[in-house]
Scaffold this motif. Structure first.
Motif: not given
Length: 428
Positions: A190, A194, A198, A205, A207, A220, A223, A226
């Motif tokens: 993960l 992730t 970036s 997203l 997950l 994670a 991400a 972000h």
């Protein structure tokens, strides 16, 4: 091959090579009887690929959280997977015969979707699966890696592929990508995947369906932090109180998040409190926190926080809210002029709560298309409130009142309102 409970399962290279020979023969034989023209070389290549997939899957399945699975069980799983892949290989070749060069050519690929059979990827198979992302000049906007299980080696390739299309990638569905992996390997996978997101132009997203918990959420982080993220799905991920707190902490203060889906988690009131603090700084257009064990206290916090948003969709179904949440929820709904979809199924509102909520809807949400109030113990008293709420909703196409206590009197009240709702679809 290991034959004890304590030793790790494996096959020597000679056994694997012999297996490839046998299944290559099987592919050729099946193809012959199906009238397909598959050369020996193609059969051998397909057999090698099938054996590798089955072997990787077996290696992952051989490990459990408490030790190693019995070798006989793993060998059976390996054999079953081989059988599936042999049939798939024949079917794939049959399909290729039907595809013309014009049909198979693709000049502009904008999405890559790996969804399908469960595969446990290694570096080589990941590189093959993600070849469109790694191709020179690729402009991929959307990826879905679901149903493919990534170990560390495969995740390293995935991160490379994601970075290669960072200039164009906006939508990443990395749900269900660590199935069957030991915790340490899953968390590292993960982190790698992730981290590969970036630098992307990430807006969406997913997950979901990863066994995250707090550790996974924090893994994670690259991400989740972000700055351009607008929508996040964390459904069926073990989003406990501590995981909810991690989500609140990780999303940046200036987050652009406008959509958040949480489902089938064990968040409870305390977890909802953390999510409410996130909502207070991220005005929502699309919010779901269904089947998450949220009670009145947590739901009141959510309703107050959602006042800051401009909701289009709201789903807090399958939570024990009770009528206690009605005043706060009604106040929230009264402030939503653009609400289109409202799901309050199975929330124990009873007549008292439904009356208050419906009173708020009378003057709000003029474009409402979906109203779900199933499993709320609504009697004819509540039915009258529902009719008042929907009387001016000309776009309403779905009204769900199943499994309530309407009886004949309540049904008659609802039936009289149906002719005034031209968009409503009657389902028999």
């Amino acid at each position: 091959m290991a034959d004890s409970f304590s030793a790790a399962w494996s096959l020597c290279q000679a056994e694997r090579d012999a297996t490839v020979e046998r299944i290559a023969n099987n592919i050729s034989t099946i193809a012959f009887f199906k009238g397909l023209d598959i050369s020996d070389d193609v059969a051998k290549t397909a057999a090698a690929a099938a054996e590798k997939k089955a072997y990787n899957a077996a290696l992952v399945a051989a490990r459990t959280t408490t030790g190693n699975r019995p070798a006989a069980e793993t060998t059976s799983a390996y054999a079953r997977k081989l059988g599936e892949l042999v049939l798939s290989a024949v079917a794939d070749n049959a399909q290729k015969e039907k595809v013309t060069p014009t049909e198979s050519a693709s000049t502009s690929v904008e999405s890559v979707d790996l969804f399908g059979d469960r595969d446990f990827l290694d570096a080589d198979s990941a590189r093959a699966a993600l070849a469109p992302l790694l191709a020179a000049g690729a402009n991929i906007k959307k990826v879905r890696f679901s149903t493919k299980s990534f170990g560390v080696e495969a995740a390293t390739v995935a991160a490379e592929a994601l970075r290669a299309v960072a200039h164009s990638l906006e939508h990443a569905d990395i749900s269900d990508i660590i199935a069957g992996r030991p915790e340490d390997e899953a968390l590292q996978a993960l982190r790698l995947v992730t981290a590969g997101l970036s630098t992307a132009k990430l807006r969406h997203l997913n997950l979901s369906d990863n066994a995250l918990g707090e550790k996974g959420v924090r893994a994670a982080a690259a991400a989740l932090q972000h700055p351009g993220l607008e929508f996040l799905s964390l459904q069926n991920v073990g989003c406990s109180v501590h995981a909810c707190k991690a989500v609140e902490e990780l999303l940046p203060a200036d987050s652009k998040l406008a959509g958040l889906h949480l489902f089938n988690n064990m968040s409870g009131d305390e977890g909802a409190g953390h999510i409410a603090r996130l909502l207070a700084r991220c005005p929502m257009a699309d919010f779901r926190m269904a089947s998450s064990r949220v009670g009145a206290t947590g739901a009141i916090s959510l309703a107050k926080a959602l006042m800051a948003g401009n909701l289009v969709r709201l789903d807090i179904s399958d939570n024990p809210l009770t009528e206690e949440v009605a005043p706060a929820l009604a106040a929230c709904l009264a402030a939503q002029p653009h609400l289109v979809h409202l799901n309050l199924n199975d929330t124990s509102l009873t007549d008292e709560g439904v009356q208050e909520v419906c009173k708020a809807l009378v003057g709000a949400a003029p474009q409402l298309e979906v109203l779900e109030l199933a499993l709320n113990e609504i009697t004819p008293v509540g039915a009258r409130a529902v009719v008042m709420a929907v009387a001016n909703k000309q776009q309403l196409n779905k009204l769900n009142l199943r499994e309530n206590e309407l009886e004949d009197a309540g049904a008659a009240i609802i039936a009289k309102a149906l002719p005034t709702l031209p968009a409503l679809k009657v389902r028999r």
